[in-house]
Enzyme design. Structure first.
Site, PDB file in Angstrom:
ATOM      1  N   HIS A  62       0.851  -1.235   0.068  1.00 15.17           N
ATOM      2  CA  HIS A  62      -0.163   0.006   0.226  1.00 15.17           C
ATOM      3  C   HIS A  62       0.744   1.227   0.150  1.00 15.17           C
ATOM      4  O   HIS A  62       2.081   1.098   0.535  1.00 15.17           O
ATOM      5  CB  HIS A  62      -0.945   0.060   1.147  1.00 15.17           C
ATOM      6  CG  HIS A  62      -1.798  -1.193   1.587  1.00 15.17           C
ATOM      7  ND1 HIS A  62      -1.856  -1.685   2.567  1.00 15.17           N
ATOM      8  CD2 HIS A  62      -2.578  -1.828   0.615  1.00 15.17           C
ATOM      9  CE1 HIS A  62      -2.784  -2.856   2.522  1.00 15.17           C
ATOM     10  NE2 HIS A  62      -3.113  -2.934   1.303  1.00 15.17           N
ATOM     11  N   LYS A  72       5.618   6.160   7.677  1.00 13.15           N
ATOM     12  CA  LYS A  72       4.911   5.213   8.937  1.00 13.15           C
ATOM     13  C   LYS A  72       6.250   4.800   9.701  1.00 13.15           C
ATOM     14  O   LYS A  72       7.400   4.630   9.060  1.00 13.15           O
ATOM     15  CB  LYS A  72       4.453   3.886   7.991  1.00 13.15           C
ATOM     16  CG  LYS A  72       3.229   4.058   7.101  1.00 13.15           C
ATOM     17  CD  LYS A  72       2.928   2.719   6.602  1.00 13.15           C
ATOM     18  CE  LYS A  72       1.656   2.768   5.606  1.00 13.15           C
ATOM     19  NZ  LYS A  72       1.281   1.757   4.992  1.00 13.15           N
ATOM     20  N   TYR A 132       1.355   0.909  14.059  1.00 14.03           N
ATOM     21  CA  TYR A 132       2.017   1.837  13.175  1.00 14.03           C
ATOM     22  C   TYR A 132       1.558   3.098  13.369  1.00 14.03           C
ATOM     23  O   TYR A 132       0.200   3.264  13.457  1.00 14.03           O
ATOM     24  CB  TYR A 132       2.358   1.306  11.770  1.00 14.03           C
ATOM     25  CG  TYR A 132       0.845   1.045  10.884  1.00 14.03           C
ATOM     26  CD1 TYR A 132       0.740   1.807  10.112  1.00 14.03           C
ATOM     27  CD2 TYR A 132       0.493  -0.267  11.200  1.00 14.03           C
ATOM     28  CE1 TYR A 132      -0.498   1.512   9.313  1.00 14.03           C
ATOM     29  CE2 TYR A 132      -0.736  -0.550  10.120  1.00 14.03           C
ATOM     30  CZ  TYR A 132      -1.206   0.412   9.439  1.00 14.03           C
ATOM     31  OH  TYR A 132      -2.364   0.117   8.579  1.00 14.03           O
ATOM     32  N   ASP A 168      -5.702  -6.473  -2.321  1.00 15.21           N
ATOM     33  CA  ASP A 168      -4.387  -6.637  -2.446  1.00 15.21           C
ATOM     34  C   ASP A 168      -3.807  -7.807  -3.087  1.00 15.21           C
ATOM     35  O   ASP A 168      -2.786  -7.313  -3.966  1.00 15.21           O
ATOM     36  CB  ASP A 168      -3.745  -6.991  -0.978  1.00 15.21           C
ATOM     37  CG  ASP A 168      -3.982  -5.899  -0.033  1.00 15.21           C
ATOM     38  OD1 ASP A 168      -4.091  -4.793  -0.160  1.00 15.21           O
ATOM     39  OD2 ASP A 168      -3.601  -6.159   1.166  1.00 15.21           O
TER      40      ASP A 168
END
Length: 182
Positions: A62, A72, A132, A168
Site C-alpha cells: 500500500h 510510517k 504503526y 491486495d
C-alpha cells in the site's frame, strides 16, 4: 534508539535501547528530537493496528498518492513479520528497489517507511499484531498499491500465501511507461 540506514534511500531500521532493572525493562520507541536529528518526519497524526490470525497472511503493498503521502513507523508488538518496502519515488537512486526486515515482539525493531514507498508485510507466525504511526490520515481516494507478486519486483516471500484480501491480490502490476506516482 539506534538508527540504522538501509539499502533504500531515507528508510531506517530503528532498534530500541532497553534499560532494565528488577522491575523489568524500559525503552523509548519514539523521540521527536532523535527522529529530527536523523532527518525523519515526526508529525504523526494517526496510530493504526493490524491483527492477523494465520501465518502466511500478506497485507499490502500500500501507499497513499500525493498530496496525502505518508511516512510510517511500523512495529510488530506480537509475533513476527517480514516487513517489505518498495521505493516508488521516480527520482530516487533506489527507485523500484525493495528490502525486507524481520520485525518481531522479541527483537523490538521498528521500521521508518518514508513517504513515496509502498509498504507490505507477511506474517511469519500465527496470531500477530502490528502497530504503526502515520504522518497523514487515511484518505480512501488517495489509496494506491502494487501487487505483492509483481515480477518486476521479484519479492521472495518466505511462506506460501495463506490469506490475502482481493484488493491486495489484484493491485496493478508496475507499468514503467506510465506517469510516475511520486
Amino acid at each position: 534508539m539506534i538508527f540504522h540506514e538501509t539499502t533504500l534511500k531515507d528508510a531506517r531500521l530503528i532498534e530500541v535501547e532497553p534499560r532494565g532493572d528488577e522491575r523489568g525493562m524500559f525503552a523509548r520507541t519514539f523521540c521527536r528530537q532523535a527522529f529530527e536529528a536523523h532527518g525523519l518526519l515526526t508529525d504523526f497524526v494517526q496510530q493504526n493496528m493490524s491483527v492477523s490470525a494465520q501465518a502466511g497472511t500478506i497485507r499490502g503493498m500500500h501507499y497513499q498518492r500525493p498530496p496525502f503521502t505518508e511516512a510510517k513507523l511500523v512495529r510488530c508488538v506480537r509475533g513476527r513479520i517480514l516487513d517489505v518496502i518498495v521505493d516508488m519515488r521516480s527520482g530516487s537512486p533506489t527507485y523500484l528497489r525493495h528490502e525486507g526486515f524481520e520485525l518481531s515482539a522479541d527483537n523490538r525493531r521498528q521500521l521508518y517507511v518514508p513517504p513515496g514507498f509502498a509498504h507490505s508485510f507477511q506474517t511469519l507466525v500465527d496470531d500477530i499484531e502490528v502497530s504503526y504511526l502515520v504522518t497523514a490520515p487515511y484518505t480512501p481516494d488517495a489509496e494506491g498499491g502494487v501487487r505483492y507478486s509483481d515480477p518486476l519486483l521479484a519479492i521472495s516471500w518466505p511462506l506460501p500465501v495463506a490469506t490475502i484480501s482481493d484488493k491486495d491480490a489484484n493491485w496493478p502490476l508496475i507499468d514503467r511507461s506510465a506517469e510516475p506516482i511520486f
